[in-house]
Design a protein around this motif. Sequence first.
Motif, mmCIF file in Angstrom:
data_model
loop_
_atom_site.group_PDB
_atom_site.id
_atom_site.type_symbol
_atom_site.label_atom_id
_atom_site.label_comp_id
_atom_site.label_asym_id
_atom_site.label_seq_id
_atom_site.Cartn_x
_atom_site.Cartn_y
_atom_site.Cartn_z
ATOM 1 N N THR A 154 0.819 -1.199 0.000
ATOM 2 C CA THR A 154 0.000 0.000 0.000
ATOM 3 C C THR A 154 0.857 1.254 0.000
ATOM 4 N N ARG A 174 -12.888 7.326 5.685
ATOM 5 C CA ARG A 174 -12.017 6.510 6.526
ATOM 6 C C ARG A 174 -10.556 6.745 6.173
ATOM 7 N N ARG A 175 -9.704 6.895 7.211
ATOM 8 C CA ARG A 175 -8.289 7.150 6.994
ATOM 9 C C ARG A 175 -7.458 6.080 7.700
ATOM 10 N N GLU A 176 -6.304 5.791 7.139
ATOM 11 C CA GLU A 176 -5.438 4.795 7.754
ATOM 12 C C GLU A 176 -4.559 5.385 8.839
ATOM 13 N N GLN A 177 -4.520 6.703 8.965
ATOM 14 C CA GLN A 177 -3.716 7.377 9.976
ATOM 15 C C GLN A 177 -4.537 8.433 10.697
ATOM 16 N N ARG A 189 3.539 2.003 3.836
ATOM 17 C CA ARG A 189 3.150 1.701 5.211
ATOM 18 C C ARG A 189 2.781 0.231 5.320
ATOM 19 N N MET A 225 -0.691 0.226 9.702
ATOM 20 C CA MET A 225 -2.065 0.505 9.298
ATOM 21 C C MET A 225 -3.049 -0.036 10.328
ATOM 22 N N ALA A 269 -5.785 2.068 12.472
ATOM 23 C CA ALA A 269 -7.216 1.756 12.503
ATOM 24 C C ALA A 269 -7.728 1.592 13.922
#
Length: 420
Positions: A7, A212-215, A411, A416, A420
């Motif tokens: 990713t 939605r964000r991964e960080q 990442r 990740m 989350a």
Amino acid sequence: MSIASPTPAGAAPNPGPAGLSTLQVLVCGAFIVTLSMGIRHGFGLWLQPVTQSQGWTRETFAFALAVQNLSWGVFGIFAGMAADRFGAFKVLVVGAALYALGLLGMAMSTTSLGFALTAGILIGAAQAGTTYAVIYGVIGRQIPAEKRSWAMGVAAAAGSFGQFLMVPVEGWLISSFGWQEALMVLGAAVLLIMPLAWGLREPGFAGGTMPRREQSILQALREAFKYRSFQLLMAGYFVCGFQVVFIGVHMPSYLKDNGLSPQVASYALALIGLFNVIGTYAAGALGQRMPKRYILAFIYMARAVVISIFLLVPLSPASVYVFSAVMGVLWLSTVPPTNAVVAQIFGVAHLSMLGGFVFFSHQIGSFMGVWLGGVLYDRTGSYNIVWYISIALGVFAALINLPVRESPIVRGPQRMGAAA
């Protein structure tokens, strides 16, 4: 800094069928930047009318615009966070309202403190919510990565066209109606940003929801500020701010001090805006084809050379126009590659916020450039020292951009999952 994973951070999300079209984003974004940046680029034309009318020194005026640039940088961080969280539309509407109030307050201020609060803090906050960081966030989220640098170049070119269009208009308003009335007219004009902002309402932010964000914000900031290339980009952008704001604010007075007419200054600033349309578009387009660090290094080194030649040749309207045209090509051409590199390295989820932090460095440089211009002129009766500093900083910025790494941070699943 990278952890093996499939990713990459620079991957752009596909806006899907509900996303905004490229044409809609560029048209609305371009008109907004044309207004917000066009008005801002003409503030140097008010230096002498305001100081002579109010009996202030140039340092007083320069300090207010220095505060404006610093306020823009500080509020830009929070405007970026808000745009990433709630979408650009709400931020743009608030920014337009603040802009109109700031211009009105600038016209009505009778004390240096009031002028610093309105022309400085209020308009600075307004610019944070109506310029590049917010617009580039929409571009990053809505336009695919293979067109992103080009699209940022188009938006930056619009800001340059705004300078070409608005600076002569502002000069005409001042000469025809007076400096206070001119500010009131511009205060009404800037409200056009509100209906234009409607075209940048992103479907993913409907109802105040956030994609939605991964960080988290803190994770994104820790990652960026530990990354060497992010630090180098910030340092280079400091130089950009120092150079362009010093020239934009103080060059009209520099030319008048040397016996040239105010019309020469107006035409010079307009030429900078006109040729920067070419420069910013070219920088954005080239960023799709070659390493952006080379583009940035060339721009900064070329600025140092052009300023040196300008100071060496005899000053005349012709030399001013040639300088303005060449400098115009280099003026805001740093903006598309710098922001495109940030998006390429870290992705677009927090692009407005990270772009805001990079721009904060730019605005610290802007503060120093415009303020030192006023201070050193009042102390020495000349702008020479600040010109020499601008040359040295250009060489410095060219060198530090060369080692920037543009590849996306990758990442891993562990990071990740923690995010989350």
